[in-house]
Design a protein around this motif. Structure first.
Motif, PDB file in Angstrom:
ATOM      1  N   LEU A  23       0.835  -1.190   0.000  1.00 46.22           N
ATOM      2  CA  LEU A  23       0.000   0.000   0.000  1.00 46.22           C
ATOM      3  C   LEU A  23       0.873   1.243   0.000  1.00 46.22           C
ATOM      4  N   ALA A  24       0.443   2.249  -0.725  1.00 45.11           N
ATOM      5  CA  ALA A  24       1.210   3.488  -0.822  1.00 45.11           C
ATOM      6  C   ALA A  24       1.144   4.260   0.491  1.00 45.11           C
ATOM      7  N   PRO A  25       2.211   4.967   0.861  1.00 43.44           N
ATOM      8  CA  PRO A  25       2.168   5.780   2.079  1.00 43.44           C
ATOM      9  C   PRO A  25       1.248   6.982   1.897  1.00 43.44           C
ATOM     10  N   GLU A  26       0.761   7.497   3.011  1.00 44.25           N
ATOM     11  CA  GLU A  26      -0.058   8.714   3.038  1.00 44.25           C
ATOM     12  C   GLU A  26      -1.232   8.637   2.045  1.00 44.25           C
ATOM     13  N   THR A  27      -1.876   7.485   2.025  1.00 49.93           N
ATOM     14  CA  THR A  27      -2.973   7.253   1.091  1.00 49.93           C
ATOM     15  C   THR A  27      -4.174   6.707   1.848  1.00 49.93           C
ATOM     16  N   THR A  28      -5.351   7.204   1.522  1.00 50.26           N
ATOM     17  CA  THR A  28      -6.575   6.706   2.145  1.00 50.26           C
ATOM     18  C   THR A  28      -7.135   5.571   1.294  1.00 50.26           C
ATOM     19  N   TYR A  29      -7.440   4.456   1.953  1.00 47.06           N
ATOM     20  CA  TYR A  29      -8.028   3.284   1.312  1.00 47.06           C
ATOM     21  C   TYR A  29      -9.402   3.032   1.930  1.00 47.06           C
ATOM     22  N   TYR A  30     -10.308   2.545   1.099  1.00 48.50           N
ATOM     23  CA  TYR A  30     -11.671   2.259   1.536  1.00 48.50           C
ATOM     24  C   TYR A  30     -11.915   0.762   1.423  1.00 48.50           C
ATOM     25  N   TRP A  31     -12.725   0.225   2.338  1.00 50.19           N
ATOM     26  CA  TRP A  31     -12.998  -1.201   2.291  1.00 50.19           C
ATOM     27  C   TRP A  31     -14.409  -1.504   2.794  1.00 50.19           C
ATOM     28  N   ARG A  32     -14.918  -2.622   2.306  1.00 51.06           N
ATOM     29  CA  ARG A  32     -16.204  -3.122   2.762  1.00 51.06           C
ATOM     30  C   ARG A  32     -16.209  -4.629   2.595  1.00 51.06           C
ATOM     31  N   VAL A  33     -17.122  -5.289   3.257  1.00 51.14           N
ATOM     32  CA  VAL A  33     -17.210  -6.755   3.217  1.00 51.14           C
ATOM     33  C   VAL A  33     -18.663  -7.174   3.075  1.00 51.14           C
ATOM     34  N   TRP A  34     -18.826  -8.400   2.697  1.00 48.36           N
ATOM     35  CA  TRP A  34     -20.135  -9.034   2.766  1.00 48.36           C
ATOM     36  C   TRP A  34     -19.926 -10.501   3.088  1.00 48.36           C
ATOM     37  N   ALA A  35     -20.925 -11.111   3.692  1.00 47.02           N
ATOM     38  CA  ALA A  35     -20.846 -12.515   4.082  1.00 47.02           C
ATOM     39  C   ALA A  35     -21.566 -13.372   3.050  1.00 47.02           C
ATOM     40  N   THR A  36     -21.083 -14.585   2.893  1.00 39.66           N
ATOM     41  CA  THR A  36     -21.747 -15.539   2.013  1.00 39.66           C
ATOM     42  C   THR A  36     -21.668 -16.921   2.645  1.00 39.66           C
ATOM     43  N   ASN A  37     -22.710 -17.685   2.447  1.00 33.60           N
ATOM     44  CA  ASN A  37     -22.728 -19.072   2.911  1.00 33.60           C
ATOM     45  C   ASN A  37     -23.668 -19.869   2.019  1.00 33.60           C
ATOM     46  N   ALA A  38     -24.014 -21.071   2.426  1.00 30.84           N
ATOM     47  CA  ALA A  38     -24.863 -21.934   1.595  1.00 30.84           C
ATOM     48  C   ALA A  38     -26.228 -21.321   1.326  1.00 30.84           C
ATOM     49  N   CYS A  39     -26.644 -20.409   2.167  1.00 25.83           N
ATOM     50  CA  CYS A  39     -27.952 -19.768   1.979  1.00 25.83           C
ATOM     51  C   CYS A  39     -27.906 -18.596   0.999  1.00 25.83           C
ATOM     52  N   GLY A  40     -26.708 -18.154   0.630  1.00 26.49           N
ATOM     53  CA  GLY A  40     -26.595 -17.039  -0.304  1.00 26.49           C
ATOM     54  C   GLY A  40     -25.682 -15.949   0.201  1.00 26.49           C
ATOM     55  N   ALA A  49     -12.818   3.250   6.103  1.00 29.83           N
ATOM     56  CA  ALA A  49     -11.609   3.817   5.509  1.00 29.83           C
ATOM     57  C   ALA A  49     -10.465   3.802   6.511  1.00 29.83           C
ATOM     58  N   PHE A  50      -9.253   3.767   5.987  1.00 27.78           N
ATOM     59  CA  PHE A  50      -8.052   3.974   6.799  1.00 27.78           C
ATOM     60  C   PHE A  50      -7.031   4.690   5.936  1.00 27.78           C
ATOM     61  N   THR A  51      -6.099   5.374   6.570  1.00 29.41           N
ATOM     62  CA  THR A  51      -5.041   6.093   5.862  1.00 29.41           C
ATOM     63  C   THR A  51      -3.698   5.536   6.296  1.00 29.41           C
ATOM     64  N   VAL A  55       5.905   7.340   5.589  1.00 32.79           N
ATOM     65  CA  VAL A  55       7.116   6.534   5.753  1.00 32.79           C
ATOM     66  C   VAL A  55       8.275   7.483   6.041  1.00 32.79           C
ATOM     67  N   PRO A  56       9.029   7.254   7.133  1.00 32.30           N
ATOM     68  CA  PRO A  56      10.176   8.127   7.406  1.00 32.30           C
ATOM     69  C   PRO A  56      11.246   7.979   6.332  1.00 32.30           C
ATOM     70  N   THR A  57      12.180   8.891   6.293  1.00 33.85           N
ATOM     71  CA  THR A  57      13.206   8.849   5.253  1.00 33.85           C
ATOM     72  C   THR A  57      14.329   7.876   5.572  1.00 33.85           C
ATOM     73  N   LEU A  58      14.419   7.403   6.834  1.00 35.65           N
ATOM     74  CA  LEU A  58      15.557   6.577   7.245  1.00 35.65           C
ATOM     75  C   LEU A  58      15.099   5.194   7.689  1.00 35.65           C
ATOM     76  N   LEU A  59      15.823   4.168   7.228  1.00 37.39           N
ATOM     77  CA  LEU A  59      15.616   2.791   7.679  1.00 37.39           C
ATOM     78  C   LEU A  59      16.850   2.353   8.455  1.00 37.39           C
ATOM     79  N   LEU A  60      16.637   1.896   9.679  1.00 34.54           N
ATOM     80  CA  LEU A  60      17.707   1.376  10.530  1.00 34.54           C
ATOM     81  C   LEU A  60      17.649  -0.145  10.464  1.00 34.54           C
ATOM     82  N   VAL A  61      18.700  -0.774   9.922  1.00 34.37           N
ATOM     83  CA  VAL A  61      18.742  -2.232   9.802  1.00 34.37           C
ATOM     84  C   VAL A  61      19.547  -2.792  10.964  1.00 34.37           C
ATOM     85  N   ASP A  62      18.842  -3.505  11.854  1.00 31.20           N
ATOM     86  CA  ASP A  62      19.422  -4.099  13.058  1.00 31.20           C
ATOM     87  C   ASP A  62      19.891  -5.507  12.714  1.00 31.20           C
TER      88      ASP A  62
END
Length: 202
Positions: A23-40, A49-51, A55-62
């Motif tokens: 997922l891209a940084p500083e980006t809002t994503y939207y989501w939804r769900v639905w359930a399904t089973n033998a009945c339909g 939604a979530f954002t 991402v910081p500019t520095l990665l510290l590799v331990d």
């Protein structure tokens, strides 16, 4: 209806999901769900939604294998400088960041502490990722006393870090910059929270 392009659609047997694409940084994503089973199929849920974070500019590799754990020497310095960072822990292996992962950062600081015995410093895949990273004009600092001992004189060391020769286990206590990139730096006194088996690097 959602107007944003679809990132992922999946059928799930459970209640959690991790997308196959990053997922891209500083980006809002939207989501939804639905359930399904033998009945339909059920109705769609409301849209949530979530954002993603910045991402910081520095990665510290331990890569120190926690024997001893020296991460705090780096994080304390970065915190004191108010520099934001992410941490990648190699966990005593060649579990190293990929080129795609590194592309999110401008600077990588990679440290190995007292680690030795085969996996100190980047392995072949890690070096290839760092080479791709450096080829885009980004920055790398490696602090290691047994990178050379474990990996030998590698392409990354010679062609990208400018290493001409290494003398193993000389127990350096002072370092002074030389050459066009490092002239005028130091001398700096080195302090080790573990046994000093450092090398002389030219």
């Amino acid at each position: 209806d959602l107007t944003e392009p679809l990132v992922s659609v999946a059928g799930l047997p459970g209640t959690s999901y991790t997308p196959a694409v990053g997922l891209a940084p500083e980006t809002t994503y939207y989501w939804r769900v639905w359930a399904t089973n033998a009945c339909g199929d059920g109705a769609y849920s409301p849209v949530f939604a979530f954002t993603t974070r910045t991402v910081p500019t520095l990665l510290l590799v331990d890569d120190d294998d926690n024997e001893p754990d020296v991460r705090s020497y780096y994080t304390d310095a970065l915190d004191a400088l108010d520099v934001a960072y992410d941490v990648w822990d190699t966990e005593h292996s060649d579990n190293e960041p990929s080129a795609d992962f590194l592309a999110n950062y401008e600077t990588v600081v990679w440290f190995t502490g007292d680690a030795y015995g085969g996996t100190a410093g980047p392995g072949a895949a890690g070096e290839a990722a760092l080479i791709a990273f450096l080829n885009t004009g980004k920055n790398l600092m490696i602090s290691s006393q047994d990178y050379y001992y474990d990996r030998g004189l590698t392409t990354l060391m010679v062609d990208y870090l400018g290493v001409a020769t290494v003398t193993n286990d000389v127990a350096q206590t002072v370092v002074t910059g030389a050459g066009s990139a490092l002239a005028g730096l130091g001398p700096y006194t080195l302090s080790y929270p573990f046994s000093n088996f450092s090398d002389a690097v030219n």
